[in-house]
Design an enzyme around this catalytic site. Structure first.
Site, PDB file in Angstrom:
ATOM      1  N   ARG A 118       0.846  -1.194   0.000  1.00 40.40           N
ATOM      2  CA  ARG A 118       0.000   0.000   0.000  1.00 40.40           C
ATOM      3  C   ARG A 118       0.883   1.246   0.000  1.00 40.40           C
ATOM      4  O   ARG A 118       1.964   1.267   0.607  1.00 40.40           O
ATOM      5  CB  ARG A 118      -0.872  -0.020   1.255  1.00 40.40           C
ATOM      6  CG  ARG A 118      -1.900   1.100   1.372  1.00 40.40           C
ATOM      7  CD  ARG A 118      -2.962   0.985   0.338  1.00 40.40           C
ATOM      8  NE  ARG A 118      -4.184   1.723   0.726  1.00 40.40           N
ATOM      9  CZ  ARG A 118      -5.062   2.193  -0.145  1.00 40.40           C
ATOM     10  NH1 ARG A 118      -4.872   2.031  -1.438  1.00 40.40           N
ATOM     11  NH2 ARG A 118      -6.152   2.813   0.281  1.00 40.40           N
ATOM     12  N   THR A 404      -9.107   0.227 -10.241  1.00 42.92           N
ATOM     13  CA  THR A 404      -8.332  -0.853  -9.654  1.00 42.92           C
ATOM     14  C   THR A 404      -8.365  -2.012 -10.620  1.00 42.92           C
ATOM     15  O   THR A 404      -9.144  -2.021 -11.563  1.00 42.92           O
ATOM     16  CB  THR A 404      -8.953  -1.226  -8.285  1.00 42.92           C
ATOM     17  OG1 THR A 404      -8.950  -0.065  -7.437  1.00 42.92           O
ATOM     18  CG2 THR A 404      -8.229  -2.333  -7.572  1.00 42.92           C
ATOM     19  N   ASP A 444      -7.893   8.125  -0.005  1.00 44.75           N
ATOM     20  CA  ASP A 444      -8.546   7.030   0.709  1.00 44.75           C
ATOM     21  C   ASP A 444      -8.513   7.245   2.219  1.00 44.75           C
ATOM     22  O   ASP A 444      -9.165   6.527   2.972  1.00 44.75           O
ATOM     23  CB  ASP A 444      -7.873   5.694   0.377  1.00 44.75           C
ATOM     24  CG  ASP A 444      -8.416   5.073  -0.892  1.00 44.75           C
ATOM     25  OD1 ASP A 444      -9.355   5.632  -1.478  1.00 44.75           O
ATOM     26  OD2 ASP A 444      -7.893   4.025  -1.312  1.00 44.75           O
ATOM     27  N   SER A 469      -8.064   0.637   2.915  1.00 46.48           N
ATOM     28  CA  SER A 469      -8.498   0.182   1.600  1.00 46.48           C
ATOM     29  C   SER A 469      -9.622  -0.826   1.775  1.00 46.48           C
ATOM     30  O   SER A 469      -9.794  -1.402   2.852  1.00 46.48           O
ATOM     31  CB  SER A 469      -7.325  -0.469   0.862  1.00 46.48           C
ATOM     32  OG  SER A 469      -7.749  -1.094  -0.332  1.00 46.48           O
ATOM     33  N   GLY A 490     -13.126  -1.982  -7.790  1.00 50.36           N
ATOM     34  CA  GLY A 490     -14.426  -1.397  -7.497  1.00 50.36           C
ATOM     35  C   GLY A 490     -14.475  -0.477  -6.304  1.00 50.36           C
ATOM     36  O   GLY A 490     -15.561  -0.200  -5.788  1.00 50.36           O
TER      37      GLY A 490
END
Length: 584
Positions: A118, A404, A444, A469, A490
């Site tokens: 990440r 994604t 995010d 996430s 998604g």
């Protein structure tokens, strides 16, 4: 406020869209800064193989991965080639400027593990990063476009780290096809062309980005032969020197310059931020379901915890007996998801910064109690709140939009890989460096560092922190061995897309391709979302009668899945995208 206005717009989230359910069927309009929207269903058939299999969201990536497996490469070798090709041929979704989560089964060691690649926030980032001069959260698009949203990318380091442990073919050989495609050109797919058209307003902000995606002021059309010499040069450096140039030297300086000199909304990334980046190996989060174990990546991803909660609740109901057409199957799935999302919003963050109560959230006693709430009524739960644990946080307000991609691979040695990879929104920050797009993953994070009660937010932004996430790469175990690998793009809908596919396959007996193609229905807490132009739309009135707000809209999943059985492999790709499965 109408429920459809809550999709993808932070201002709507802040205005309280996670409200009590009430009857309201809406057809959704397009999201702001359009995420990857559907271009129509493609024909997909169940693929069978004996030895190995690869699946991705783009045919060129799958073909490249298949060729690696054919040469005797490992699942990780194939993933490295596939991810690099995806960054070229599906740049709106993932790439070298983004991050990823991987679930990996090492068949020789008979061990499951996970890798967290990440993105991280630059050290100069503060909790007020997404607040304006009046202390109010920025509008979402104010935060996304430009350098403020860019986190330190993790993909190049992930590829190198995993190859050192699990690679079989020579490192440099894995990049021959991506370099060839970048130099000689590849054909722009309908999906890529559609996404460029939808997002040209943002892509034209920067000369480098506009020159690539909108040459001569016209969005690239499907069928165009597109070359990317800058990408080829970067990948050649990756092949020759490993990931080091991406975190030190000229390529790293290019990233710093692009982010910190962005015209309207610069970031504060440093060479030290890039140099200090590390991929983290984490213990898998596994949850029992029937005779299976559902395993994935824990915090900062909410995927495995949310799926564990959903299926821990469904464990209390005979979903097989109810069946796919019974509206109460969808009531159970919808309310279990609402519970999981309430807990996700309250508790999931970077475990290096906050205490995430994973064990408590997945405890049988807690999930049995939440299931009993659903059992006590034949209507939608009137309200859903997060569970109360010793560690308490305020609700975070983070939109988490898609773009994604997902990769699944099984090699001939029985190693299994499930990887979800992202640059967050369509085309990420829209900034390019070194021939590839940079992510906007920092959006995010929750934009609000504190809740109304002044409690801190688990997913608040901080320097060096990894944003929450919903990516949910999953490997399902049966009798301690891999049975199914799957995942989806998604944004925060990933959890619902994967949950639907798992229920359809594990409980309702659909083969993996049929389960993937089955219409999407999901609930993230404020509305029951139903896939438009499918048979599921007929369920809208029944769900409304149960008390849900209902939204009929495009639900553009991109699930790839491989079942590992006694008689070989079965693979499926989502007909809503351009995915392809190949195997021998």
């Amino acid at each position: 406020m109408k429920s459809w206005l809550c999709i993808g717009v932070l201002a709507a989230v802040l205005s309280g869209c996670a409200a009590q359910p009430s009857a309201s069927i809406q057809t959704a309009s397009a999201d702001n800064h359009a995420p990857e929207r559907g271009t129509g269903l493609t024909e997909q058939k169940l693929v069978r193989a004996k030895q190995f299999m690869a699946a991705s969201a783009n045919p060129l990536a799958t073909e490249a991965g298949y060729a690696v497996l054919k040469r005797g490469g490992s699942a990780v070798d194939a993933m490295i080639t596939m991810q690099t090709v995806l960054g070229l041929t599906e740049p709106q979704s993932s790439g070298l400027g983004g991050g990823a989560f991987v679930v990996y089964w090492d068949n020789q060691a008979k061990k499951l593990t996970t890798f967290d690649a990440r993105e991280t926030a630059p050290q100069a980032v503060t909790p007020q990063w997404f607040l304006d001069e009046n202390g109010k959260p920025l509008g979402f698009m104010q935060a996304v476009v430009d350098g403020r949203s860019v986190g330190v990318p993790g993909v190049p380091k992930l590829l190198e780290d995993m190859h050192k442990r699990y690679g079989r073919l020579k490192w440099a050989a894995l990049f021959e096809q991506p370099i060839r495609l970048a130099e000689t050109g590849f054909t722009v797919s309908p999906r890529m062309a559609k996404s460029i058209e939808q997002n040209q307003q943002y892509l034209q902000r920067y000369p480098q980005t506009a020159a690539y995606f909108i040459p001569d002021g016209k969005p690239l059309a499907a069928g165009t032969l597109l070359k990317n010499p800058a990408f080829a040069r970067s990948v050649r450096l990756l092949a020759e020197q490993g990931s080091a140039p991406f975190y030190r030297g000229a390529l790293a300086r290019n990233i710093v310059n692009a982010v910190n000199n962005a015209a309207d909304n610069p970031g504060k990334i440093s060479l030290a931020d890039l140099k200090s980046y590390r991929v983290i190996e984490r213990t898998p989060v596994c949850a029992p379901y029937r005779e299976y174990e559902l395993c994935g990546v824990g915090a900062p991803s909410a995927g495995a915890v949310a799926l564990g909660e959903i299926f821990g609740i469904l464990q209390q109901q005979d979903m097989k007996a109810l069946g796919a057409e019974n509206i109460h199957s969808w009531r159970w799935l919808g309310d279990a998801s609402r519970i999981a999302f309430a807990d996700r919003d309250a508790y999931i963050g970077d475990p290096a910064f906050v205490k995430v109560p994973t064990e408590a959230l997945l405890s049988p006693s807690y999930l049995q109690a939440r299931a009993e709430d659903i059992r006590q009524t034949d209507k939608a739960l009137p309200s859903v709140k997060a569970g109360v644990f010793q560690t308490q946080y305020a609700q975070g307000l983070a939109p988490e939009l898609p773009s994604t991609s997902h990769i699944v691979v099984v090699d001939k040695e029985g190693n299994v890989l499930s990887m979800t990879t992202s640059i967050e929104n369509a085309f990420g920050s829209t900034l390019m460096a070194n021939g590839y797009l940079l992510n906007n993953e920092l959006t995010d994070f929750a934009f609000n560092p504190q809740g109304a009660d002044r409690k801190s937010v688990a997913n608040s932004v901080a320097g060096g922190k990894r944003p929450r996430s919903s990516m949910a790469p999953t490997i399902v175990l049966k009798n301690g061995m891999p049975y199914l690998a799957l995942g989806s793009p998604g944004g925060s809908r990933i959890i619902g897309f994967v949950a639907k596919t798992l229920v359809a396959h594990l409980d309702w007996g659909m083969d993996i391709q049929t389960a993937i193609a089955y219409p999407n229905l999901l609930n993230r807490g404020y509305a029951y979302e139903i896939e438009e132009h499918t048979a599921a739309a007929a369920k809208a009135a029944a769900l409304e009668d149960l008390g849900y707000k209902v939204q009929v809209r495009d639900l553009n999943s991109g699930v790839q899945g491989i079942v590992i059985g006694r008689d070989g492999l079965q693979g499926g790709a989502d007909p809503r995208r351009e995915g392809k499965v190949m195997g021998d």
